[in-house]
Write a protein that holds these residues in place. Sequence first.
Motif, mmCIF file in Angstrom:
data_model
loop_
_atom_site.group_PDB
_atom_site.id
_atom_site.type_symbol
_atom_site.label_atom_id
_atom_site.label_comp_id
_atom_site.label_asym_id
_atom_site.label_seq_id
_atom_site.Cartn_x
_atom_site.Cartn_y
_atom_site.Cartn_z
ATOM 1 N N THR A 203 0.817 -1.213 0.000
ATOM 2 C CA THR A 203 0.000 0.000 0.000
ATOM 3 C C THR A 203 0.852 1.265 0.000
ATOM 4 O OG1 THR A 203 -0.143 0.167 2.429
ATOM 5 C CG2 THR A 203 -1.778 -1.217 1.313
ATOM 6 N N LEU A 204 2.161 1.120 0.127
ATOM 7 C CA LEU A 204 3.051 2.274 0.204
ATOM 8 C C LEU A 204 3.563 2.721 -1.162
ATOM 9 C CD1 LEU A 204 5.151 1.176 3.327
ATOM 10 C CD2 LEU A 204 3.115 2.630 3.259
ATOM 11 N N GLY A 205 3.297 1.929 -2.182
ATOM 12 C CA GLY A 205 3.690 2.308 -3.536
ATOM 13 C C GLY A 205 5.143 2.098 -3.892
ATOM 14 N N PRO A 206 5.793 1.016 -3.409
ATOM 15 C CA PRO A 206 7.173 0.763 -3.826
ATOM 16 C C PRO A 206 7.210 0.346 -5.298
ATOM 17 C CG PRO A 206 6.339 -1.147 -2.667
ATOM 18 C CD PRO A 206 5.270 -0.078 -2.558
ATOM 19 N N ASP A 207 8.384 0.441 -5.892
ATOM 20 C CA ASP A 207 8.520 0.012 -7.290
ATOM 21 C C ASP A 207 8.591 -1.501 -7.403
ATOM 22 O OD1 ASP A 207 8.856 2.611 -8.875
ATOM 23 O OD2 ASP A 207 10.261 2.873 -7.222
ATOM 24 N N HIS A 208 8.982 -2.165 -6.322
ATOM 25 C CA HIS A 208 9.076 -3.624 -6.339
ATOM 26 C C HIS A 208 9.052 -4.121 -4.899
ATOM 27 C CE1 HIS A 208 10.005 -7.402 -8.433
ATOM 28 N NE2 HIS A 208 10.764 -7.713 -7.391
ATOM 29 N N ILE A 209 8.582 -5.349 -4.707
ATOM 30 C CA ILE A 209 8.576 -5.990 -3.388
ATOM 31 C C ILE A 209 9.316 -7.318 -3.497
ATOM 32 C CG2 ILE A 209 7.157 -7.019 -1.567
ATOM 33 C CD1 ILE A 209 4.916 -5.092 -2.367
ATOM 34 N N ILE A 210 10.219 -7.552 -2.554
ATOM 35 C CA ILE A 210 10.850 -8.867 -2.446
ATOM 36 C C ILE A 210 10.446 -9.476 -1.115
ATOM 37 C CG2 ILE A 210 12.818 -8.316 -3.940
ATOM 38 C CD1 ILE A 210 14.521 -7.943 -1.398
ATOM 39 N N THR A 211 10.224 -10.766 -1.097
ATOM 40 C CA THR A 211 9.828 -11.445 0.137
ATOM 41 C C THR A 211 10.994 -12.168 0.797
ATOM 42 O OG1 THR A 211 9.162 -13.421 -1.100
ATOM 43 C CG2 THR A 211 7.468 -11.750 -0.686
ATOM 44 N N HIS A 212 12.138 -12.234 0.090
ATOM 45 C CA HIS A 212 13.339 -12.883 0.616
ATOM 46 C C HIS A 212 14.521 -12.249 -0.090
ATOM 47 C CE1 HIS A 212 16.364 -15.990 1.454
ATOM 48 N NE2 HIS A 212 15.559 -16.473 2.384
ATOM 49 N N PHE A 213 15.653 -12.183 0.589
ATOM 50 C CA PHE A 213 16.810 -11.524 -0.013
ATOM 51 C C PHE A 213 17.420 -12.302 -1.169
ATOM 52 C CE2 PHE A 213 17.106 -8.599 3.694
ATOM 53 C CZ PHE A 213 17.154 -7.420 2.951
ATOM 54 N N ASP A 214 17.029 -13.549 -1.355
ATOM 55 C CA ASP A 214 17.539 -14.245 -2.531
ATOM 56 C C ASP A 214 16.945 -13.690 -3.817
ATOM 57 O OD1 ASP A 214 14.982 -15.338 -2.511
ATOM 58 O OD2 ASP A 214 15.638 -17.376 -2.017
ATOM 59 N N GLU A 215 15.933 -12.812 -3.689
ATOM 60 C CA GLU A 215 15.352 -12.140 -4.855
ATOM 61 C C GLU A 215 16.085 -10.849 -5.201
ATOM 62 O OE1 GLU A 215 11.009 -11.757 -4.493
ATOM 63 O OE2 GLU A 215 11.164 -13.196 -2.842
ATOM 64 N N LEU A 216 16.993 -10.400 -4.337
ATOM 65 C CA LEU A 216 17.729 -9.160 -4.584
ATOM 66 C C LEU A 216 18.967 -9.485 -5.408
ATOM 67 C CD1 LEU A 216 18.005 -6.127 -4.128
ATOM 68 C CD2 LEU A 216 19.227 -6.632 -1.994
ATOM 69 N N THR A 217 18.819 -9.408 -6.705
ATOM 70 C CA THR A 217 19.883 -9.773 -7.637
ATOM 71 C C THR A 217 20.329 -8.561 -8.455
ATOM 72 O OG1 THR A 217 18.301 -10.316 -9.386
ATOM 73 C CG2 THR A 217 18.913 -12.097 -7.857
ATOM 74 N N THR A 218 21.474 -8.690 -9.088
ATOM 75 C CA THR A 218 21.945 -7.614 -9.971
ATOM 76 C C THR A 218 20.975 -7.407 -11.124
ATOM 77 O OG1 THR A 218 23.320 -9.203 -11.179
ATOM 78 C CG2 THR A 218 24.362 -7.999 -9.377
ATOM 79 N N GLU A 219 20.375 -8.499 -11.595
ATOM 80 C CA GLU A 219 19.412 -8.385 -12.698
ATOM 81 C C GLU A 219 18.194 -7.558 -12.280
ATOM 82 O OE1 GLU A 219 22.020 -11.794 -13.383
ATOM 83 O OE2 GLU A 219 20.760 -11.231 -11.669
ATOM 84 N N LEU A 220 17.711 -7.767 -11.056
ATOM 85 C CA LEU A 220 16.569 -7.000 -10.570
ATOM 86 C C LEU A 220 16.921 -5.521 -10.466
ATOM 87 C CD1 LEU A 220 13.762 -6.628 -9.315
ATOM 88 C CD2 LEU A 220 14.784 -7.204 -7.087
ATOM 89 N N VAL A 221 18.076 -5.226 -9.877
ATOM 90 C CA VAL A 221 18.469 -3.825 -9.705
ATOM 91 C C VAL A 221 18.601 -3.137 -11.057
ATOM 92 C CG1 VAL A 221 20.289 -2.277 -8.874
ATOM 93 C CG2 VAL A 221 19.601 -4.250 -7.486
ATOM 94 N N GLU A 222 19.257 -3.777 -12.007
ATOM 95 C CA GLU A 222 19.427 -3.163 -13.327
ATOM 96 C C GLU A 222 18.086 -2.958 -14.017
ATOM 97 O OE1 GLU A 222 21.918 -1.751 -14.533
ATOM 98 O OE2 GLU A 222 23.586 -2.510 -13.337
ATOM 99 N N ARG A 223 17.178 -3.907 -13.853
ATOM 100 C CA ARG A 223 15.851 -3.756 -14.470
ATOM 101 C C ARG A 223 15.115 -2.566 -13.877
ATOM 102 N NH1 ARG A 223 10.816 -5.428 -13.193
ATOM 103 N NH2 ARG A 223 11.444 -6.959 -11.603
ATOM 104 N N LEU A 224 15.161 -2.448 -12.558
ATOM 105 C CA LEU A 224 14.472 -1.331 -11.908
ATOM 106 C C LEU A 224 15.080 0.005 -12.305
ATOM 107 C CD1 LEU A 224 13.907 -2.740 -8.306
ATOM 108 C CD2 LEU A 224 12.195 -2.390 -10.085
ATOM 109 N N LEU A 225 16.401 0.066 -12.386
ATOM 110 C CA LEU A 225 17.056 1.309 -12.799
ATOM 111 C C LEU A 225 16.662 1.679 -14.224
ATOM 112 C CD1 LEU A 225 20.646 0.766 -11.324
ATOM 113 C CD2 LEU A 225 18.916 2.383 -10.515
ATOM 114 N N GLY A 226 16.601 0.673 -15.102
ATOM 115 C CA GLY A 226 16.197 0.940 -16.483
ATOM 116 C C GLY A 226 14.756 1.388 -16.594
ATOM 117 N N GLU A 227 13.870 0.697 -15.886
ATOM 118 C CA GLU A 227 12.446 1.057 -15.929
ATOM 119 C C GLU A 227 12.220 2.438 -15.353
ATOM 120 O OE1 GLU A 227 10.634 -3.490 -15.486
ATOM 121 O OE2 GLU A 227 10.553 -2.073 -13.796
ATOM 122 N N TYR A 228 12.939 2.774 -14.284
ATOM 123 C CA TYR A 228 12.749 4.076 -13.650
ATOM 124 C C TYR A 228 13.259 5.191 -14.556
ATOM 125 C CZ TYR A 228 12.048 7.153 -9.636
ATOM 126 O OH TYR A 228 11.569 8.126 -8.787
#
Length: 234
Positions: A203-228
């Motif tokens: 409900t806070l409006g984040p760009d992405h939610i991860i439920t475990h730190f194994d989801e925090l990957t370089t691919e995710l970060v680069e995708r979010l930076l590109g989309e933003y």
Amino acid sequence: MTPAPAPLVVFDLDGTLLDTHTDLVESLNHTIAALGLEPVTYDDLTHLVGQGARVMIERACRLRGHPLSADTLPPLVERFVAHYAGNMPGHTQPYPGLIAAMDLLKSGGYRLAVCTNKMESLARGLLEKLGLTGYFDAITGGDTFEYRKPDARHLTSTIERAGGDVSRTVMVGDSINDIAVAKNAGVPSIAVPFGYSDVPVNTLGPDHIITHFDELTTELVERLLGEYAEKVAV
């Protein structure tokens, strides 16, 4: 052609990097016991944390029907800090998968930083006791500057200290202050649902939610930076 700056991942501390709830509750209850107040519980904690020790103590006392005057707060803060610092690291542990995720990011050339409203001395002391300070290019707290989250300058100043670039930064946090500071600074945000938010993080409006730190990957970060970057360019 100048290479792009190294990506920077900035983390909140309590409820994001570290599960600190047991030690926060113990130190807070030790503090308000001096006033004869009933202890708070973990369920109360989500409504109390996020703005540092002073505000947490004020909120706990108000919750127990004992508003504080300006002159009664400083000794209570001292009592809290002494108890909390004296018992580090206590029961506090990194959340599952965090160390592996940070190792992965560091091996990919990423910079890491901490931006918390906790006192800087307490944040640094806790991370040092846990052997984690070496991961971070900057650690800033609620008293590092004259401003704190959700003020954008807390995050942008942390980015500067870490040698990062706003256009290549992602903020990871568990509460409204973290999502808001990211929006205010113009960086994408990742929310974790296992922290201390008093409302569901979706409900806070984040760009992405991860439920475990194994989801925090370089691919995710680069995708979010590109989309933003694309979103901002529109």
